[in-house]
Design a protein around this motif. Structure first.
Motif, mmCIF file in Angstrom:
data_model
loop_
_atom_site.group_PDB
_atom_site.id
_atom_site.type_symbol
_atom_site.label_atom_id
_atom_site.label_comp_id
_atom_site.label_asym_id
_atom_site.label_seq_id
_atom_site.Cartn_x
_atom_site.Cartn_y
_atom_site.Cartn_z
ATOM 1 N N LYS A 84 -3.677 10.432 -7.871
ATOM 2 C CA LYS A 84 -3.913 9.815 -6.749
ATOM 3 C C LYS A 84 -3.050 8.568 -6.586
ATOM 4 N N SER A 85 -2.813 7.971 -7.582
ATOM 5 C CA SER A 85 -1.940 6.567 -7.664
ATOM 6 C C SER A 85 -0.478 7.253 -7.175
ATOM 7 N N THR A 86 -0.008 8.161 -7.765
ATOM 8 C CA THR A 86 1.137 8.704 -7.708
ATOM 9 C C THR A 86 1.478 9.475 -6.292
ATOM 10 N N MET B 110 -4.465 1.486 -0.076
ATOM 11 C CA MET B 110 -5.074 0.650 -0.866
ATOM 12 C C MET B 110 -5.401 1.549 -2.160
ATOM 13 N N ASP B 111 -4.954 1.109 -3.371
ATOM 14 C CA ASP B 111 -5.343 1.801 -4.516
ATOM 15 C C ASP B 111 -6.406 1.180 -5.427
ATOM 16 N N GLU B 112 -7.770 1.871 -5.140
ATOM 17 C CA GLU B 112 -8.962 1.285 -5.852
ATOM 18 C C GLU B 112 -8.832 -0.398 -5.798
ATOM 19 N N PRO B 113 -8.964 -0.823 -4.608
ATOM 20 C CA PRO B 113 -8.853 -2.187 -4.344
ATOM 21 C C PRO B 113 -10.003 -2.939 -4.962
HETATM 22 MG MG LIG Z 1 -4.699 5.139 -10.150
#
Ligand SMILES: [Mg+2]
Ligand SMILES: Nc1ncnc2c1ncn2[C@@H]1O[C@H](COP(=O)(O)OP(=O)(O)OP(=O)(O)O)[C@@H](O)[C@H]1O
Lengths: 264, 264
Positions: free
Chosen positions: A55-57, A166-169
């Protein structure tokens, strides 16, 4: 806000997008596998998936922070080759610079990267909007976790980007603060009409915020399902649970993730 | 935090008591154990020597003021020079891999060499004047700053660098706004060492032959077995060292204000 049927010209479009990492030992690792995405202007799309599924990638590639290995990734019709001024990124930790006051942190995007924008009260308006009006002169260590995260969101909004990634904000926040931040984000989104892509581990957060929830598989990350959330806005935490679609979608997502062998 | 030892009025009380006990033991050793004065002079003799060096016209060549100024000013110039060059090279090494690859082997080789051993060579190059004092001070001050600034600049969290990248910040902006402030505590730890090393460097240069300076005061007293005179000079140097050390600490507290008031 009528549900977006903007499929004609997606703002973010991915086709057969792949990312292969070369690990320290020299082995190649497929992190993202043939992902197809189409996110319209003004949409709020949430992404859930097992930990380590890419996901982050995916988000970093959209942000122009990571290169992609194969496939097509376009922002407003143009292939992404690096960071864009149209994109604001909110990181998992608030990621504020501890040596700058909150106001300076929020104003950072206006001070760097060329094309300096005159501030003209924008920073103060953003702080005001997120309830940080009195805290502009304070330093990050004087703020609670939720306040820091709000400052991080203000910073991402400083350049008035069209897209917010937004990455797991809210991952590090307690449940109560998190719910409040969800409401606040919905409000900001409705006021600004921005396009938001948000990664989360929380199924309820994904449904509450998303126009669509994209469910990813375990690594290598593929899109398992793209679920529309037909619950009218503005949503509230009380009414959403009562909505029949909520339980249905939550069950569907949980089923998909369970089949992947990982639940959060 | 309230139970931290060695701080607050309790700490200074203990330190004061310790000093009293030490002085009493010194006094007793000389008085009752008859330790000869060429090994351990009586406290009164040291005080008398101190007084005769301090209670004179500051412009008189008999007092401590001229030699102290000579040592201090040369050490200060060496300190500034060494720290400036150390920070410059440390920054270049941290920013450019090529410079790192080029310099690192030599830096490590020199780092593990006891650097005062180079002092005689420097005296040959620079003569017995102020040049040698400045050069040796600079050499000794250089290394802690080089190593610490390099380490600090390289230890920035990747997330902060991602932030700057997402804002298309230039290399210089990233260095100035993120890397350097992040490295500040490391650099100050280096300065704390360097300030004492610079003083040490000047004294060593003076030992090797100079016209004036505290090192000369010490060797002259030693030549006539004036042990009280040596002790008095050491007391002066000790006081100067403590003052310099606490000045650096005070400046650090002002500059690195975010590092001392709780962390987030
Ligand atoms: Mg991640
Ligand atoms: N720089 C890298 N080098 C090598 N492998 C990496 C790198 N970054 C990520 N990976 C690998 O790629 C995969 C996907 O990582 P990613 O961070 O995108 O997962 P994620 O879905 O965000 O996980 P989480 O939900 O835990 O944050 C993981 O297996 C990870 O080990």
């Amino acid at each position: 806000m009528s549900d977006a049927i903007e499929a004609a010209r997606p703002l973010i479009a991915a086709q057969a997008l792949c990312k292969t990492y070369i690990t320290a030992s020299g082995a190649s690792l497929l992190a993202v596998d043939r992902v197809g995405l189409s996110i319209g202007d003004g949409e709020l799309v949430t992404i859930v998936g097992p930990s380590g599924c890419g996901k982050s990638t995916l988000l970093r590639m959209i942000a122009g922070l990571d290169e992609y290995s194969e496939g097509v990734l376009k922002l407003d019709g143009t292939p992404i080759t690096g960071p864009s001024r149209d994109v604001g990124v909110v990181f998992q930790s608030a990621n504020l610079l501890p040596w700058m006051s909150v106001r300076d942190n929020v104003a950072l995007p206006l001070r760097v990267g060329g094309k300096h924008t005159a501030e003209t009260g924008r920073v103060d308006r953003l702080l005001e909007m997120t309830g940080l009006g009195e805290f502009g002169g304070r330093y990050p260590y004087e703020l609670s976790g939720g306040m820091q995260q709000r400052a991080g969101i203000c910073r991402a909004l400083a350049r008035d980007p069209r897209i917010l990634l937004m990455d797991e904000p809210f991952g590090a926040l307690d449940a109560l603060t998190r719910e409040r931040m969800n409401l606040e984000l919905q409000r900001i989104w409705q006021q600004s009409g921005k396009t938001i892509v948000l990664i989360t581990h929380s199924i309820s957060e994904a449904i509450f915020l998303g126009d669509r929830v994209i469910v990813m598989s375990a690594r290598p990350g593929r899109v398992l399902r793209d679920i529309a959330v037909p619950i009218p806005r503005p949503r509230s935490l009380d009414t959403i649970i009562a909505h029949p679609a909520y339980g249905e979608i939550a069950r569907e997502i949980r089923g998909l993730l369970n089949a992947e062998g990982t639940v959060d | 935090m309230s139970a931290r030892p060695h701080s607050g009025p309790n700490g200074s009380l203990i330190a004061g008591l310790g000093t009293l006990v030490l002085l009493a033991a010194w006094f007793a050793a000389v008085r009752f154990l008859h330790v000869p004065s060429y090994i351990l002079p009586a406290p009164e003799a040291v005080v008398r020597a101190l007084w005769s060096g301090l209670a004179v016209n500051p412009a008189s060549s008999l007092g401590y003021y001229l030699p102290l100024w000579s040592t201090f000013s040369n050490a200060a110039v060496g300190f500034l020079l060494g720290c400036g060059l150390g920070l410059l090279l440390g920054s270049l090494m941290a920013e450019f891999i090529t410079v790192e690859k080029l310099v690192m082997p030599y830096a490590f080789a020199l780092q593990s060499l006891p650097k005062v051993a180079i002092a005689p060579l420097i005296v040959i190059w620079f003569g017995f004047g102020d040049g040698s004092k400045v050069a040796i001070s600079a050499l000794l001050a250089f290394f802690p700053i080089l190593i610490n600034s390099f380490t600090g600049l390289r230890s920035v969290e990747p997330e902060k660098l991602d932030l700057m990248r997402s804002l298309s910040a230039s290399r210089l902006e990233t260095y100035w706004l993120v890397k350097l402030p992040h490295a500040a505590p490391f650099i100050f730890a280096g300065l704390d060492m360097a300030v004492v090393y610079a003083l040490l460097g000047a004294i060593v240069a003076e030992f090797l032959g100079a016209q004036q300076g505290m090192g000369v005061v010490i060797t002259q007293a030693q030549a006539v077995t004036d042990v009280a005179g040596v002790f008095a000079a050491l007391v002066i140097l000790g006081v100067v060292g403590v003052v310099l050390h606490s000045t650096v600490r005070r400046i650090e507290h002002r500059v690195v204000h975010w590092g001392h008031r709780g962390k987030k």
